[in-house]
Design a protein around this motif. Structure first.
Motif, mmCIF file in Angstrom:
data_model
loop_
_atom_site.group_PDB
_atom_site.id
_atom_site.type_symbol
_atom_site.label_atom_id
_atom_site.label_comp_id
_atom_site.label_asym_id
_atom_site.label_seq_id
_atom_site.Cartn_x
_atom_site.Cartn_y
_atom_site.Cartn_z
ATOM 1 N N SER A 262 0.833 -1.207 0.000
ATOM 2 C CA SER A 262 0.000 0.000 0.000
ATOM 3 C C SER A 262 0.865 1.252 0.000
ATOM 4 O O SER A 262 1.010 1.917 1.013
ATOM 5 N N LYS A 263 1.442 1.524 -1.126
ATOM 6 C CA LYS A 263 2.228 2.754 -1.217
ATOM 7 C C LYS A 263 1.851 3.470 -2.501
ATOM 8 O O LYS A 263 1.522 2.841 -3.505
ATOM 9 N N GLY A 264 1.853 4.754 -2.453
ATOM 10 C CA GLY A 264 1.469 5.522 -3.616
ATOM 11 C C GLY A 264 2.677 5.948 -4.424
ATOM 12 O O GLY A 264 3.806 5.906 -3.964
ATOM 13 N N CYS A 341 -6.072 12.493 -1.068
ATOM 14 C CA CYS A 341 -5.403 11.346 -0.439
ATOM 15 C C CYS A 341 -4.359 11.805 0.582
ATOM 16 O O CYS A 341 -4.151 11.138 1.604
ATOM 17 N N TYR A 346 -4.257 8.399 2.635
ATOM 18 C CA TYR A 346 -4.446 7.213 1.805
ATOM 19 C C TYR A 346 -3.330 7.125 0.761
ATOM 20 O O TYR A 346 -2.896 8.157 0.219
ATOM 21 N N PRO A 347 -2.888 5.917 0.427
ATOM 22 C CA PRO A 347 -1.937 5.778 -0.688
ATOM 23 C C PRO A 347 -2.651 6.039 -2.012
ATOM 24 O O PRO A 347 -3.797 5.614 -2.199
ATOM 25 N N ARG A 349 -2.176 6.069 -6.343
ATOM 26 C CA ARG A 349 -1.363 5.692 -7.497
ATOM 27 C C ARG A 349 -1.961 6.280 -8.762
ATOM 28 O O ARG A 349 -3.148 6.105 -9.034
ATOM 29 N N ASN A 380 -5.495 -1.939 -1.993
ATOM 30 C CA ASN A 380 -4.884 -1.254 -0.859
ATOM 31 C C ASN A 380 -4.553 0.205 -1.152
ATOM 32 O O ASN A 380 -3.882 0.863 -0.360
ATOM 33 N N ALA A 381 -5.000 0.725 -2.304
ATOM 34 C CA ALA A 381 -4.680 2.104 -2.673
ATOM 35 C C ALA A 381 -5.817 2.688 -3.513
ATOM 36 O O ALA A 381 -6.639 1.958 -4.076
#
Length: 644
Positions: A262-264, A341, A346-347, A349, A380-381
């Motif tokens: 969960s990374k943006g 976000c 929040y992540p 993308r 998760n994003a």
């Protein structure tokens, strides 16, 4: 993040009890490859006086060896430790890779064990050990073992890719398709996978960065191969219907869907504010609302109330002439989502699928497109994916000018946007943009659930506003008699734009509308509107059931014809951080009734776009044929002159 209500916890003790077995596999086992072709050389152990760490010799050129199990078997620990040459110490990257592999094997064994207990596989295994599978259960036993193998292989690849994600760098490695995917049992699936991983490490991992990249690339290829095989496999329903969560790793197993961290992505693009988008009233309004819709996604439930209630836009097509503002619209929407976000934590993308993703190697273009899809749909994003100039990127089937790579991308997008396995959670949206939508494959274009007509500035006020905006402030020219940006007041402009679709714009559709209207009167019932739809289909056979679904989805969007209040985005406690049921109730209270005017307007909006595309597509095809006939005539003339 706490556990979702529809997930089962994969307890830590259920995982760690498999550590010993996982380490034994990494230390060594014998395996005779059945499908894959061995490329790695056998490990050579030094004499007892020089330590026990294994080294590897290069293969002797021209030497053909027999494909049998090597005397020392597959020894992944030794293989990983030898990946950096003669350094006698184990590096942190090597240790991290081995830890990730042990953990991934243990998780896959734990999930496979859960699957066996949920089905009759566990009982059949016990019966087989005690004396044999009961008569009549042989086929079921074989099918369940094959399903277990696919589950084990995919979860192993999924967990390995997830655990290694934080170790990845800029280096990438192409390992090619996984061949040794064995489906006799879960253990054989792991043996085949680890054997092939051993081969790939020997071939590609010459330093620590390439070691991590090799294992990660292999894990992704293993996942893809297992998921592809699973499409035609049986007895997988218990696995697909359940989900597991490993709390310690923040890792979830959701069928054959990759679990990305969960990374943006850090965006470096230039963002635009809504007031910097002049004209394009409906497109801007829908982009604003869609941005806030995405933020209603509930990470615990893994579902968006808008997707649950109806009215969520999963895919849309933005088309218009060059210079009308498609790129500006993308920059505005990405900027809004990025800001929202950041406030909520929040992540996020954002990714664009571009022509750089078309590759000359067979299958690679499709892989690039699938990786793009998987990155955006990660539950998760919050995700926003764009395909700019899609007419150049995705090939039109039957068009001889479409390359194999373009057709691969078309196939992936069609399957991902409205395929049998497509799940719309409401955490992401995809926008396809084109100056020439008539050149997009009909079936792919119809997978765009909403249409954003990007028509740029239209009125005198629009042109004054855009001139003032682009001129900036470094001048002394007076504005004159004009209220700056008043024409861009979104609600007023949108209302006028929607009203304009009470009658069709395209000549062919207007003819159908007038004929049906004269025959049956006002289109004020479902039956009469259905008659109008049938009339459209008779005029354009490409107007199928998918078109009706897109229209009804657009009507449901109109029923959600409201913007979530700005303060809900600015203060997450007011809405974003509330529970799913609370969010759903708050949204339900804002819904407006569906009217016949809404339905007629959305039929006309969608059908106008299809007629516009079809007319242009037919005209382009005719022009191409005229040019081809001209070439043939000129070639025939020159040929006859040459013969004379």
């Amino acid at each position: 993040m706490s556990q979702s209500s529809d997930q089962m916890e994969l307890r830590e003790e259920d995982i760690t009890k498999h550590y010993a077995r996982a380490v034994a596999m990494l230390e060594g086992f014998d395996h005779t490859p059945r499908i894959g072709k061995g490329a790695a050389e056998a490990p050579v152990e030094k004499s007892s006086g020089l330590g026990t760490r294994r080294r590897f010799r290069s293969t002797t050129p021209g030497l053909v060896t027999k494909r049998t199990a090597r005397p020392e078997g597959v020894q992944l620990i030794a293989r990983v430790e030898a990946s950096d040459g003669d350094d006698p110490l184990v590096s942190s990257s090597q240790a991290g890779v081995l830890q990730a592999l042990r953990r991934a094997i243990a998780i896959s064994l734990a999930v496979a064990e859960n699957y066996a207990e949920q089905t009759e596989l566990a009982d059949l295994k016990r019966a087989n050990l005690e004396g044999g599978v009961p008569r009549g259960k042989e086929d079921a036993f074989s099918e369940l073992l094959s399903a277990e193998a696919l589950v084990t292989a995919h979860v192993f690849g999924n967990a390995a890719a997830f655990l290694l994600a934080s170790m990845g760098g800029e280096v990438t490695v192409e390992v090619g398709e996984v061949d040794e995917l064995l489906t006799e049992s879960g253990q054989m699936a792991l043996y085949g996978a680890l054997w092939e991983l051993d081969q790939d490490i020997a071939a590609h991992a010459s330093d620590d960065s390439k070691l991590v990249a090799t294992v990660a690339a292999f894990a992704e290829q293993l996942m893809e191969k297992a998921a592809l095989r699973a499409q035609s496999a049986v007895r997988l329903e218990p696995f697909l219907a359940a989900s597991w969560r490993v709390e310690a790793d923040d890792f979830s197993v959701q069928g054959f869907t990759p679990a990305l961290r969960s990374k943006g992505s850090k965006l470096t693009m230039t963002f635009k504010k809504p007031n910097e988008v002049v004209g394009n009233h409906i497109a801007k309004y829908q982009a604003l609302r869609l941005s806030k819709m995405l933020m209603a996604y509930d990470f615990e439930k893994r579902l968006n109330p808008f997707a649950d209630l109806g009215g969520f836009i999963f895919t849309f097509m933005g088309d218009g002439k060059p210079g009308t503002g498609k790129t500006t619209l993308i920059q505005m929407m990405a900027g809004l989502l990025n800001d929202y976000c950041q406030v909520a934590g929040y992540p996020f993308r954002y990714q664009n699928l571009s022509t750089d993703n078309i590759d000359s190697y067979q299958g690679k273009s499709g892989q690039n497109a699938k990786a793009f899809i998987n990155n955006i749909i990660d539950p998760n994003a919050i995700g926003f994916g764009t395909i700019d100039d899609i007419d150049q990127l995705a090939g039109k089937r039957g068009d001889r000018q479409s390359s194999a790579g373009q057709l691969e991308i078309t196939a992936v997008l069609m399957e991902s946007f409205a395929g049998a396995n497509t799940v719309v959670r409401g955490n992401c949206t995809f926008g396809m943009f084109s100056n020439y939508p008539e050149n997009v494959d009909d079936a792919l274009r119809q997978r765009a659930g909403a249409r954003f007509l990007v028509d740029g500035p239209k009125t005198r006020d629009d042109y004054i506003d855009i001139l003032a905006l682009l001129m900036g402030k470094n001048h002394d020219i007076p504005l004159g008699e004009h209220e700056l940006y008043a024409a861009q007041e979104i609600k007023t402009a949108v209302a006028k734009s929607f009203e304009a679709h009470s009658k069709p714009h395209e000549a062919g559709l207007l003819e159908v509308f007038d004929r049906v209207h004269s025959e049956i009167g006002e289109l004020d019932t479902i039956a009469k509107m259905g008659t109008y739809l049938k009339g459209i289909q008779e005029a354009d056979e490409r107007f199928t059931g998918r078109a009706i679904k897109n229209i009804t989805d657009a009507v449901k969007v109109r029923a959600m014809d409201f913007e979530l209040p700005d303060e809900w985005m600015e203060n997450p406690e007011l809405f974003l951080f509330k529970g799913y049921d609370d969010k759903k109730a708050m949204i339900s209270e804002l819904r407006v009734p569906i009217t016949t005017e809404m339905v007629i307007q959305e039929i006309n909006r969608y059908a106008d776009s299809e007629f516009r595309y079809a007319d242009k597509s037919d005209e382009v095809a005719i022009e191409n044929m005229v040019r081809e006939f001209g070439r043939q005539e000129e070639a025939k003339k020159r040929y006859l002159e040459g013969q004379g």
